[in-house]
Design a protein around this motif. Structure first.
Motif, mmCIF file in Angstrom:
data_model
loop_
_atom_site.group_PDB
_atom_site.id
_atom_site.type_symbol
_atom_site.label_atom_id
_atom_site.label_comp_id
_atom_site.label_asym_id
_atom_site.label_seq_id
_atom_site.Cartn_x
_atom_site.Cartn_y
_atom_site.Cartn_z
ATOM 1 N N PRO A 91 0.554 -1.274 -0.212
ATOM 2 C CA PRO A 91 -0.116 -0.257 -0.200
ATOM 3 C C PRO A 91 0.769 1.328 0.013
ATOM 4 O O PRO A 91 1.823 1.899 0.910
ATOM 5 C CB PRO A 91 -0.720 -0.124 1.502
ATOM 6 C CG PRO A 91 -0.326 -0.886 1.739
ATOM 7 C CD PRO A 91 0.182 -2.042 1.067
ATOM 8 N N SER A 92 0.773 1.829 -0.976
ATOM 9 C CA SER A 92 1.291 2.615 -1.108
ATOM 10 C C SER A 92 1.121 4.470 -2.086
ATOM 11 O O SER A 92 0.353 4.244 -3.223
ATOM 12 C CB SER A 92 2.599 2.564 -1.717
ATOM 13 O OG SER A 92 3.344 4.103 -1.495
ATOM 14 N N ASP A 93 0.989 5.443 -1.972
ATOM 15 C CA ASP A 93 0.662 6.226 -3.638
ATOM 16 C C ASP A 93 1.365 6.399 -4.319
ATOM 17 O O ASP A 93 1.347 6.964 -5.103
ATOM 18 C CB ASP A 93 0.456 7.829 -2.450
ATOM 19 C CG ASP A 93 -0.929 8.103 -0.907
ATOM 20 O OD1 ASP A 93 -1.476 7.331 -0.904
ATOM 21 O OD2 ASP A 93 -0.274 9.000 -0.196
ATOM 22 N N ASP A 94 2.787 5.844 -4.718
ATOM 23 C CA ASP A 94 3.701 5.506 -5.136
ATOM 24 C C ASP A 94 3.307 4.590 -6.044
ATOM 25 O O ASP A 94 4.643 4.069 -7.108
ATOM 26 C CB ASP A 94 5.062 5.938 -4.466
ATOM 27 C CG ASP A 94 5.580 7.405 -4.631
ATOM 28 O OD1 ASP A 94 4.972 8.088 -4.761
ATOM 29 O OD2 ASP A 94 5.661 7.538 -2.727
ATOM 30 N N ALA A 95 2.290 3.102 -5.728
ATOM 31 C CA ALA A 95 2.525 2.198 -6.157
ATOM 32 C C ALA A 95 2.314 2.394 -7.367
ATOM 33 O O ALA A 95 3.068 1.305 -8.934
ATOM 34 C CB ALA A 95 1.442 1.201 -5.863
ATOM 35 N N ALA A 96 1.475 3.064 -8.309
ATOM 36 C CA ALA A 96 1.014 3.524 -9.604
ATOM 37 C C ALA A 96 2.858 4.329 -10.435
ATOM 38 O O ALA A 96 2.485 3.272 -11.166
ATOM 39 C CB ALA A 96 -0.427 4.565 -10.151
ATOM 40 N N ALA A 97 3.320 4.744 -10.019
ATOM 41 C CA ALA A 97 4.563 5.326 -10.538
ATOM 42 C C ALA A 97 5.539 4.414 -10.410
ATOM 43 O O ALA A 97 6.179 4.066 -11.745
ATOM 44 C CB ALA A 97 4.583 6.972 -9.147
ATOM 45 N N CYS A 98 5.775 3.103 -9.490
ATOM 46 C CA CYS A 98 6.469 2.212 -9.602
ATOM 47 C C CYS A 98 5.965 1.420 -10.865
ATOM 48 O O CYS A 98 6.767 0.834 -11.493
ATOM 49 C CB CYS A 98 5.736 1.946 -8.361
ATOM 50 S SG CYS A 98 6.882 1.941 -7.034
ATOM 51 N N ALA A 99 5.307 0.826 -10.674
ATOM 52 C CA ALA A 99 4.269 0.335 -12.202
ATOM 53 C C ALA A 99 4.662 0.678 -13.631
ATOM 54 O O ALA A 99 4.496 0.641 -14.517
ATOM 55 C CB ALA A 99 2.667 0.478 -12.730
ATOM 56 N N ASP A 100 4.475 2.245 -13.419
ATOM 57 C CA ASP A 100 5.238 3.240 -14.162
ATOM 58 C C ASP A 100 6.429 2.909 -15.163
ATOM 59 O O ASP A 100 6.984 2.955 -15.777
ATOM 60 C CB ASP A 100 4.323 4.869 -14.068
ATOM 61 C CG ASP A 100 2.777 4.994 -14.647
ATOM 62 O OD1 ASP A 100 2.119 4.022 -14.570
ATOM 63 O OD2 ASP A 100 2.600 5.958 -13.569
ATOM 64 N N ALA A 101 7.159 2.912 -14.302
ATOM 65 C CA ALA A 101 8.560 2.985 -14.111
ATOM 66 C C ALA A 101 9.044 1.127 -15.183
ATOM 67 O O ALA A 101 10.140 0.974 -15.432
ATOM 68 C CB ALA A 101 9.251 3.069 -12.723
ATOM 69 N N LEU A 102 8.229 0.576 -14.760
ATOM 70 C CA LEU A 102 8.007 -0.544 -14.341
ATOM 71 C C LEU A 102 8.247 -1.299 -15.992
ATOM 72 O O LEU A 102 8.425 -2.512 -16.861
ATOM 73 C CB LEU A 102 7.881 -1.894 -13.959
ATOM 74 C CG LEU A 102 8.825 -2.131 -12.572
ATOM 75 C CD1 LEU A 102 7.521 -2.640 -11.890
ATOM 76 C CD2 LEU A 102 10.038 -2.932 -13.020
ATOM 77 N N ALA A 103 7.204 -0.216 -16.645
ATOM 78 C CA ALA A 103 6.733 -0.273 -18.336
ATOM 79 C C ALA A 103 7.873 -0.993 -19.550
ATOM 80 O O ALA A 103 7.560 -1.577 -20.152
ATOM 81 C CB ALA A 103 5.627 0.508 -18.600
ATOM 82 N N PRO A 104 8.495 0.259 -19.759
ATOM 83 C CA PRO A 104 10.162 -0.781 -20.119
ATOM 84 C C PRO A 104 10.639 -1.695 -20.288
ATOM 85 O O PRO A 104 10.495 -3.079 -21.227
ATOM 86 C CB PRO A 104 11.218 1.093 -20.080
ATOM 87 C CG PRO A 104 10.349 1.607 -19.591
ATOM 88 C CD PRO A 104 9.380 1.030 -18.424
ATOM 89 N N LEU A 105 10.911 -2.441 -19.088
ATOM 90 C CA LEU A 105 10.906 -3.600 -18.641
ATOM 91 C C LEU A 105 9.869 -4.919 -18.540
ATOM 92 O O LEU A 105 10.360 -5.474 -19.045
ATOM 93 C CB LEU A 105 11.511 -3.716 -16.875
ATOM 94 C CG LEU A 105 11.809 -5.476 -16.809
ATOM 95 C CD1 LEU A 105 13.286 -5.419 -17.792
ATOM 96 C CD2 LEU A 105 12.417 -5.119 -15.601
ATOM 97 N N ALA A 106 8.688 -4.789 -19.101
ATOM 98 C CA ALA A 106 7.841 -5.272 -19.128
ATOM 99 C C ALA A 106 7.868 -5.651 -20.140
ATOM 100 O O ALA A 106 6.923 -6.460 -20.770
ATOM 101 C CB ALA A 106 6.557 -4.987 -18.193
ATOM 102 N N GLY A 107 8.115 -4.913 -21.562
ATOM 103 C CA GLY A 107 8.026 -4.946 -22.867
ATOM 104 C C GLY A 107 9.188 -6.709 -23.110
ATOM 105 O O GLY A 107 9.225 -6.327 -24.186
ATOM 106 N N LYS A 108 10.610 -6.436 -21.770
ATOM 107 C CA LYS A 108 11.355 -7.690 -22.273
ATOM 108 C C LYS A 108 11.180 -9.035 -20.850
ATOM 109 O O LYS A 108 12.046 -10.046 -21.569
ATOM 110 C CB LYS A 108 12.321 -6.209 -22.081
ATOM 111 C CG LYS A 108 13.248 -5.321 -23.139
ATOM 112 C CD LYS A 108 13.893 -4.625 -22.339
ATOM 113 C CE LYS A 108 14.726 -3.524 -23.620
ATOM 114 N NZ LYS A 108 15.124 -2.796 -22.475
ATOM 115 N N THR A 109 10.999 -8.089 -20.639
ATOM 116 C CA THR A 109 10.455 -9.967 -19.254
ATOM 117 C C THR A 109 9.313 -9.940 -18.889
ATOM 118 O O THR A 109 8.183 -9.006 -18.785
ATOM 119 C CB THR A 109 11.480 -9.517 -17.658
ATOM 120 O OG1 THR A 109 12.606 -9.115 -18.598
ATOM 121 C CG2 THR A 109 10.979 -10.769 -17.086
ATOM 122 N N LYS A 110 8.766 -11.257 -18.360
ATOM 123 C CA LYS A 110 7.421 -11.101 -18.062
ATOM 124 C C LYS A 110 7.367 -10.980 -16.717
ATOM 125 O O LYS A 110 7.978 -11.703 -15.256
ATOM 126 C CB LYS A 110 6.446 -12.675 -18.232
ATOM 127 C CG LYS A 110 6.331 -13.062 -19.503
ATOM 128 C CD LYS A 110 6.158 -14.458 -19.432
ATOM 129 C CE LYS A 110 6.052 -15.079 -20.953
ATOM 130 N NZ LYS A 110 5.655 -16.157 -21.191
#
Length: 397
Positions: A91-110
């Motif tokens: 639980p965090s106000d920054d959880a969505a921002a963390c998901a945003d930061a991972l978007a480039p990696l999500a295109g390469k790794t599941k």
């Protein structure tokens, strides 16, 4: 098919998990928290040990919800060659921002986003994970205090999580100190995988070494996917124990009567206007005649769990108002008969608040003869919300 994920601490335990039939080898350090990460050199070594025999996942650790920290660790683990990286979303106000930061990696790794059932998970993150390219999402527990997933989220509300993941194109997993009796209760939801650690370990302690026999027992409760084109040798008794039924059971084994008695729940039920808008107590009595699969039952592989009946009733009444007791009884009977082991079921539905005594209906339904020769998994039921409001009591008639 639902896969079995086995959490291991390195190559040696990975070999045990593989020998026991695990579908996914998941690396974590159980001494370092819910998602304790193992060292990257251990991950690399384990990937080599597994050598492609099954997919390998690894957790990123119990990390603070800081986008730069999350991304750096996920990239480090992805570089080891694992198939999946599991990232915890606390639980965090920054959880969505963390998901945003991972978007480039999500295109390469599941990437698998992990939400925690005991920390009021934000299901609003599911569409965010989907938009950022995550492969899947799962529910786990953050506090390893002996309480299981089903202690935190009632089984009648888990279908909502599964359905919401599916609606966003996310693979879905369930974990959280799961034990053998939880498996027949969760398989009808058809998650993509169920995750285990403690149930695989000596004395069921998650920090102990995993044991081959414990892995095998869990494996035998989850139907394995058969390779395409291979004629499998089927143990129909084990299939029956996992929720399937052979066309011809050994008549010498006979049936057992599995019952749930005096099961009282608040239900939205009734045809009169004064019965709408609130709940009333309803008592359920269910007796099912169930095919036996062995003369000497020893564990969950050999029985039909009465939890399936109680979970089913809760799921049905969670759907909303039901007009008639007869309709509710028919729904309960139909749900129980979805399991091919059940040959006959008697259901009694009794309202307890309409007078000095109980009123209701009792029905008896048998499996159609042509259905007794079908080999298929039992079905699912669904609920609308994972965490309903205090005033939402369920359904019924």
């Amino acid at each position: 098919m639902t896969k079995m994920l086995a959490s291991v601490n390195g190559g040696e335990e990975a070999e045990i998990a593989l020998s026991g039939g695990a579908d996914i080898i998941d690396l974590k350090d159980p001494t370092a928290g819910a998602l304790g990460a193992v060292a990257t050199d251990v991950i690399r070594q384990t990937v080599k040990v597994v050598a492609g025999r099954q997919p390998v996942s690894a957790v990123a650790g119990d990390l603070p919800m800081q986008p730069d920290v999350i991304l750096a660790k996920a990239q480090e683990i992805a570089a080891t060659g694992v198939d999946y990286v599991k990232v915890g979303f606390f639980p965090s106000d920054d959880a969505a921002a963390c998901a945003d930061a991972l978007a480039p990696l999500a295109g390469k790794t599941k990437l698998i986003g992990v939400l925690f059932a005991d920390l009021e998970p934000d299901l609003g993150l599911l569409p965010v994970l989907a938009r950022r390219g995550f492969h899947g999402a799962m529910l786990d527990t953050a506090k390893k205090d002996g309480r299981r997933l089903l202690n935190h989220i009632p089984p009648e509300h888990l279908p909502s999580f599964v359905e919401r993941c599916r609606s966003h194109g996310l693979a879905v997993g369930l974990a959280g100190s799961l034990e053998a009796p939880d498996i027949p209760r969760l398989l009808p939801l058809a998650p993509d995988f169920l995750g285990f650690r403690g149930a695989l370990c000596d004395q069921s302690r998650r920090t102990n070494r995993i044991e081959l026999e414990a892995v095998r027992q869990i494996r035998e409760l989850i139907p394995a996917e058969q390779p395409v084109g291979r004629a499998a040798s089927v143990d129909y008794r084990l299939l029956a124990a996992r929720g399937y039924s052979p066309g011809a059971a050994d008549p010498a084994l006979g049936t057992d009567k599995i019952f749930v008695r005096d099961f009282v729940l608040p239900v939205q039920i009734g045809a009169y206007s004064f019965e709408h808008g609130h709940t009333q107590k309803v008592r359920f009595d269910v007796v099912a005649d169930v095919l036996r699969v062995t003369h000497a039952p020893e564990d969950m592989r050999h029985v039909f769990s009465y939890d399936i009946i109680m979970d089913g009733i809760r799921t049905i009444i969670a759907r909303g108002h039901v007009q008639l007791s007869e309709a509710l009884a028919e729904q309960v009977a139909a749900l129980v008969l979805e399991d091919p082991r059940v040959m006959q079921v008697k259901v009694r539905v009794e309202k307890l608040e309409l007078g000095p005594g109980g009123v209701g209906v009792e029905i008896e339904r048998k499996r159609a003869s042509e259905q007794a020769h079908v080999l298929r998994p039992h079905g699912t039921a669904s609920a609308e919300t994972l965490f309903p409001g205090r005033g939402q009591k369920g359904s019924s008639s």
